[in-house]
Design a protein around this motif. Structure first.
Motif, PDB file in Angstrom:
ATOM      1  N   VAL B 101      40.386 -30.798 -38.227  1.00 33.20           N
ATOM      2  CA  VAL B 101      39.584 -30.279 -39.332  1.00 33.20           C
ATOM      3  C   VAL B 101      40.311 -30.579 -40.635  1.00 33.20           C
ATOM      4  O   VAL B 101      41.538 -30.486 -40.694  1.00 33.20           O
ATOM      5  N   SER B 102      39.559 -30.948 -41.638  1.00 28.62           N
ATOM      6  CA  SER B 102      40.168 -31.090 -42.955  1.00 28.62           C
ATOM      7  C   SER B 102      39.212 -30.543 -44.012  1.00 28.62           C
ATOM      8  O   SER B 102      38.037 -30.874 -44.008  1.00 28.62           O
ATOM      9  N   PRO B 103      39.732 -29.721 -44.897  1.00 30.74           N
ATOM     10  CA  PRO B 103      38.891 -29.334 -46.033  1.00 30.74           C
ATOM     11  C   PRO B 103      38.808 -30.514 -46.997  1.00 30.74           C
ATOM     12  O   PRO B 103      39.596 -31.454 -46.895  1.00 30.74           O
ATOM     13  N   MET B 104      37.868 -30.479 -47.890  1.00 29.17           N
ATOM     14  CA  MET B 104      37.741 -31.591 -48.821  1.00 29.17           C
ATOM     15  C   MET B 104      37.346 -31.055 -50.182  1.00 29.17           C
ATOM     16  O   MET B 104      36.378 -30.305 -50.316  1.00 29.17           O
ATOM     17  N   VAL B 105      38.147 -31.464 -51.168  1.00 33.07           N
ATOM     18  CA  VAL B 105      37.860 -31.096 -52.556  1.00 33.07           C
ATOM     19  C   VAL B 105      37.646 -32.408 -53.303  1.00 33.07           C
ATOM     20  O   VAL B 105      38.507 -33.278 -53.245  1.00 33.07           O
ATOM     21  N   VAL B 125      42.377 -33.403 -49.536  1.00 31.65           N
ATOM     22  CA  VAL B 125      42.210 -33.112 -48.109  1.00 31.65           C
ATOM     23  C   VAL B 125      43.502 -32.535 -47.537  1.00 31.65           C
ATOM     24  O   VAL B 125      44.488 -32.358 -48.251  1.00 31.65           O
ATOM     25  N   SER B 126      43.486 -32.267 -46.229  1.00 34.71           N
ATOM     26  CA  SER B 126      44.697 -31.801 -45.555  1.00 34.71           C
ATOM     27  C   SER B 126      45.265 -32.946 -44.725  1.00 34.71           C
ATOM     28  O   SER B 126      44.601 -33.965 -44.530  1.00 34.71           O
ATOM     29  N   PRO B 127      46.491 -32.799 -44.177  1.00 31.74           N
ATOM     30  CA  PRO B 127      47.106 -33.913 -43.425  1.00 31.74           C
ATOM     31  C   PRO B 127      46.292 -34.360 -42.210  1.00 31.74           C
ATOM     32  O   PRO B 127      46.456 -35.497 -41.757  1.00 31.74           O
ATOM     33  N   SER B 128      45.418 -33.508 -41.692  1.00 29.45           N
ATOM     34  CA  SER B 128      44.644 -33.919 -40.512  1.00 29.45           C
ATOM     35  C   SER B 128      43.481 -34.870 -40.868  1.00 29.45           C
ATOM     36  O   SER B 128      42.770 -35.344 -39.990  1.00 29.45           O
ATOM     37  N   ASP B 203      37.398 -47.566 -51.904  1.00 29.80           N
ATOM     38  CA  ASP B 203      37.525 -47.287 -53.331  1.00 29.80           C
ATOM     39  C   ASP B 203      37.756 -45.779 -53.492  1.00 29.80           C
ATOM     40  O   ASP B 203      36.868 -45.042 -53.901  1.00 29.80           O
ATOM     41  N   THR B 204      38.946 -45.318 -53.108  1.00 29.18           N
ATOM     42  CA  THR B 204      39.200 -43.877 -53.123  1.00 29.18           C
ATOM     43  C   THR B 204      40.696 -43.580 -53.216  1.00 29.18           C
ATOM     44  O   THR B 204      41.531 -44.436 -52.920  1.00 29.18           O
ATOM     45  N   ILE B 205      40.967 -42.372 -53.666  1.00 27.52           N
ATOM     46  CA  ILE B 205      42.344 -41.887 -53.671  1.00 27.52           C
ATOM     47  C   ILE B 205      42.357 -40.571 -52.899  1.00 27.52           C
ATOM     48  O   ILE B 205      41.476 -39.722 -53.064  1.00 27.52           O
ATOM     49  N   ILE B 206      43.316 -40.425 -51.998  1.00 25.63           N
ATOM     50  CA  ILE B 206      43.427 -39.220 -51.179  1.00 25.63           C
ATOM     51  C   ILE B 206      44.676 -38.444 -51.618  1.00 25.63           C
ATOM     52  O   ILE B 206      45.769 -39.025 -51.729  1.00 25.63           O
ATOM     53  N   ALA B 207      44.472 -37.144 -51.870  1.00 23.97           N
ATOM     54  CA  ALA B 207      45.608 -36.311 -52.312  1.00 23.97           C
ATOM     55  C   ALA B 207      45.518 -34.957 -51.618  1.00 23.97           C
ATOM     56  O   ALA B 207      44.490 -34.637 -51.038  1.00 23.97           O
ATOM     57  N   PRO B 208      46.566 -34.154 -51.643  1.00 21.28           N
ATOM     58  CA  PRO B 208      46.454 -32.805 -51.053  1.00 21.28           C
ATOM     59  C   PRO B 208      45.348 -32.014 -51.752  1.00 21.28           C
ATOM     60  O   PRO B 208      45.191 -32.096 -52.975  1.00 21.28           O
ATOM     61  N   TRP B 209      44.565 -31.283 -50.947  1.00 22.29           N
ATOM     62  CA  TRP B 209      43.425 -30.568 -51.547  1.00 22.29           C
ATOM     63  C   TRP B 209      43.863 -29.568 -52.598  1.00 22.29           C
ATOM     64  O   TRP B 209      43.189 -29.351 -53.606  1.00 22.29           O
ATOM     65  N   SER B 220      37.565 -22.676 -58.503  1.00 16.82           N
ATOM     66  CA  SER B 220      38.546 -21.692 -58.080  1.00 16.82           C
ATOM     67  C   SER B 220      39.465 -22.325 -57.047  1.00 16.82           C
ATOM     68  O   SER B 220      39.036 -23.193 -56.273  1.00 16.82           O
ATOM     69  N   PHE B 221      40.666 -21.899 -57.013  1.00 22.04           N
ATOM     70  CA  PHE B 221      41.656 -22.510 -56.145  1.00 22.04           C
ATOM     71  C   PHE B 221      41.312 -22.370 -54.667  1.00 22.04           C
ATOM     72  O   PHE B 221      41.645 -23.189 -53.852  1.00 22.04           O
ATOM     73  N   ASN B 222      40.588 -21.281 -54.350  1.00 22.91           N
ATOM     74  CA  ASN B 222      40.394 -20.997 -52.941  1.00 22.91           C
ATOM     75  C   ASN B 222      39.032 -21.443 -52.386  1.00 22.91           C
ATOM     76  O   ASN B 222      38.566 -20.896 -51.413  1.00 22.91           O
ATOM     77  N   SER B 223      38.392 -22.403 -53.018  1.00 22.60           N
ATOM     78  CA  SER B 223      37.151 -22.892 -52.409  1.00 22.60           C
ATOM     79  C   SER B 223      37.175 -24.417 -52.324  1.00 22.60           C
ATOM     80  O   SER B 223      37.844 -25.079 -53.112  1.00 22.60           O
ATOM     81  N   VAL B 224      36.459 -24.936 -51.329  1.00 21.75           N
ATOM     82  CA  VAL B 224      36.430 -26.395 -51.147  1.00 21.75           C
ATOM     83  C   VAL B 224      34.983 -26.883 -51.152  1.00 21.75           C
ATOM     84  O   VAL B 224      34.060 -26.109 -50.934  1.00 21.75           O
ATOM     85  N   ASN B 225      34.803 -28.162 -51.416  1.00 18.88           N
ATOM     86  CA  ASN B 225      33.460 -28.725 -51.493  1.00 18.88           C
ATOM     87  C   ASN B 225      32.849 -28.961 -50.116  1.00 18.88           C
ATOM     88  O   ASN B 225      31.640 -29.000 -49.960  1.00 18.88           O
ATOM     89  N   GLN B 226      33.730 -29.116 -49.139  1.00 14.61           N
ATOM     90  CA  GLN B 226      33.218 -29.593 -47.858  1.00 14.61           C
ATOM     91  C   GLN B 226      34.293 -29.420 -46.805  1.00 14.61           C
ATOM     92  O   GLN B 226      35.482 -29.445 -47.128  1.00 14.61           O
TER      93      GLN B 226
END
Lengths: 226, 407
Positions: B101-105, B125-128, B203-209, B220-226
């Motif tokens: 599972v990975s959250p996505m912002v 995202v997260s490391p997974s 065409d993307t950049i991946i970083a810690p969510w 807000s810091f505690n919500s993700v888009n997906q």
């Protein structure tokens, strides 16, 4: 008796009108006979030949071939009888065009395989056809097409075809009608030869010169034997 | 008459009328070629779409936050921030059918490196994430959980971004600025190609969510888009979906009867929908192509009727020497089938190569399957039987006396 016709009647229906072609013909032909059926055109001799050759069925009467009833048999059964019992020789030869003499002679063999378990291999068929052509003096013409053969030669190919299945009966409808006198004599000599070997020949003609080769003459007029 | 001999006779009859036979075959050739080409191209396109969708990742479920509503007015999906990174952890821990599972912002913006700049999307995202997306690194390393916790300004870049900003240079250990925030590049992703609908996945950049959320997004810091979830296999997608729904409902404290405040979409569903559309299109085109096959069949019937008439005397003679109706029927039927069959073979060759050319030109997988080839061949033989039957039947019913006398 080889052939027994008993009061055979054939009537053609043309619209409303009924045309009688044969009116009570009774006739017996024994094995080994050489019979000529003579008559003018329209006398019913072709109809009689068609019925003897089981190409056509009588309207009424009885036909026994080798003492077996023929009338009322299915189309397929009749086809097999033609294949096994009767060899046809036509006035116009009726050879397949653009097909070698050999293959024309082989043709009846293709339609009798597997019936009595006597089916031959392709090679045996060819061998048999070649032998038959040899007997008719056509060894050197086996691979000629009908268009490359003279009338007399074409008719000899047709006779070879008629004999290939060793039928008891040869039915020849005006076999010399398209031939000159010399060829006609040759063809009649061939028939005479095979008759001497025991094959029954039924010849249909209106020429008395030809009919005299036969040992029995039957005259027909207006659908009745005289 | 044996079948082999019948075949020989049929072939000879066809060779005797070469031009006529070829022209008649042409109708079947065109018909079969059209059907084969249309079906192969259609199937190829479908497979390509499926491949592109599956390149998004294996057995992926996408969870979006629900729509916000205010005074009866509903906003679109994702307008409410109901999903949290903790939801992602809960799903990973509680659901048996989930692999990763990975959250996505999501954020986007201008990226600058020295004198070059490029506009791209930034996914937090997260490391997974790599496992979920079934993606690998070409060089460098991916960020770890501690870097997520610390909201470090590190990132991994896609192949397209790497090419635009660094060209042949190695991007690892370089620092780029995303919306004027410096991020250190720690890895480069392998090229994945375009996804369905054509967008470039590289065409993307991946970083810690956490970093994206804090530095690049005002949310807000505690919500993700997906949330991106990868199920253990294609078979467990439905089970995973049910489990996730109950886990999220429980976590979001939704009472019985209220709507979900999130929605779950799986790639299988998208694939199914697109495949269905493509299949319908292919069917439609194939039906149109079949009409030409029908016309070809009528051509065969026409020429067979002519042939039967021409050879009436031959038929009469064959009957006189003992051919049964069945023999005559078979002879002409086989002739029609040979016409259609040879036409079919050439049609398959022409249609197949057309499909191959189209596929190569469009970079699609070629899909002239053995199955469709066999079906096409049987179909052309069936056309031969269907349209050859009537002429053959007529020939078999001829009266031998009349046929012998036919001029």
């Amino acid at each position: 008796m080889l052939i027994t016709l008993n009061k055979i009647t054939k009537t053609y229906q043309v619209g409303e009108i009924e045309i009688p072609a044969l009116r009570g013909v009774s006739l017996s032909i024994d094995r080994g006979e050489f019979v000529a059926i003579m008559g003018a055109s329209g006398s019913g001799k072709t109809t009689l030949m068609n019925i003897i050759g089981v190409l056509d069925q009588p309207t009424a009467g009885q036909y026994l071939l080798e003492d077996k009833e023929i009338t009322g048999l299915s189309r397929n059964a009749l086809a097999q009888i033609r294949n096994k019992k009767i060899g046809f020789v036509f006035q116009s030869f009726n050879l397949l065009p653009r097909t070698s003499a050999l293959e024309n002679v082989e043709l009846p063999l293709f339609y009798n395989s597997g019936i009595n378990g006597d089916s031959l291999s392709g090679r045996q068929k060819k061998q048999k056809a070649l032998e038959m052509l040899k007997r008719l003096g056509l060894s050197d013409r086996a691979y000629h097409h009908p268009s490359q053969l003279s009338g007399g030669q074409q008719q000899r190919v047709a006779i070879a075809r008629a004999l290939i299945n060793q039928p008891p009966i040869i039915l020849a409808d005006e076999p010399t009608g398209n031939l000159d006198t010399k060829s006609s004599q040759e063809i009649m000599a061939v028939f005479d030869q095979f008759n001497k070997e025991g094959i029954t020949i039924i010849l249909i003609t209106h020429e008395s010169d030809i009919a005299k080769y036969a040992r029995r003459l039957i005259h027909i007029r207006d659908g009745q034997l005289l | 008459m044996s079948l082999f001999l019948t075949l020989k006779v049929a072939l000879r009859a066809l060779i005797r009328n070469k031009v006529r036979s070829i022209l008649t075959m042409l109708g079947i050739i065109i018909g079969i070629a059209a059907v084969i080409a249309v079906v192969a191209v259609g199937q190829g396109a479908t497979v390509m779409i499926q491949e592109q969708i599956s390149s998004m990742g294996d057995n992926i479920l996408m969870i979006f936050p629900g729509s916000a509503s205010s005074g009866g007015l509903h906003f679109g999906a994702g307008t409410r921030s109901t999903l949290t990174p903790q939801d992602a952890e809960a799903i990973m821990n509680e659901c048996l059918y989930v692999k990763a599972v990975s959250p996505m912002v999501r954020a986007g913006g201008q990226v600058i490196y020295q004198d070059k700049n490029w506009s791209t999307s930034v996914n937090g995202v997260s490391p997974s994430y790599l496992e979920v997306r079934n993606w690998e690194l070409k060089e460098g390393a991916f960020f770890t959980d501690s870097e997520v916790k610390a909201a470090s300004k590190v990132c991994v870049i896609g192949a397209t971004v790497a090419k635009e900003l660094f060209d042949t240079e190695s991007p690892v250990e370089k620092t780029i600025r995303i919306r004027n925030m410096p991020f250190k590049i720690i890895g480069v992703l392998v090229k994945k190609g375009s996804a369905a609908f054509g967008q470039d996945q590289d065409d993307t950049i991946i970083a810690p969510w956490s970093s994206v959320s804090r530095f690049l997004q005002r949310g807000s810091f505690n919500s993700v888009n997906q949330l991106l979830v990868s199920a253990t296999s294609i078979k467990t997608i439905e089970l995973a979906k049910t489990d996730i729904t109950s886990i999220l409902r429980q976590r979001h404290k939704l009472s019985e009867g209220t709507d979900d405040d999130f929605s779950i979409i799986d790639t299988a569903e998208i694939t199914k929908a697109i495949t269905a559309t493509a299949t319908t299109m292919t069917m439609l085109l194939a039906i149109i192509a079949s009409i030409s096959l029908l016309v070809g069949g009528i051509g065969i019937m026409n020429i067979m009727l002519v042939s039967v008439t021409e050879r009436t005397r031959e038929i009469g003679l064959r009957m006189a020497v003992g051919a049964r109706s069945k023999d005559i029927l078979l002879q002409f039927l086989v002739e029609a089938m040979v016409l259609a069959g040879i036409g079919g073979v050439f049609g398959i060759i022409i249609g197949g190569s057309t499909a191959e050319i189209v596929a190569r030109y469009n970079d699609w997988p070629v899909l002239v399957s053995a199955q469709s080839t066999v079906i096409a061949f049987l179909f052309s033989a069936a056309v031969g039987i269907f349209f050859g039957f009537f002429p053959a039947w007529r020939a078999s019913r001829l009266n031998p006396i009349e046929a012998l006398r036919y001029e």
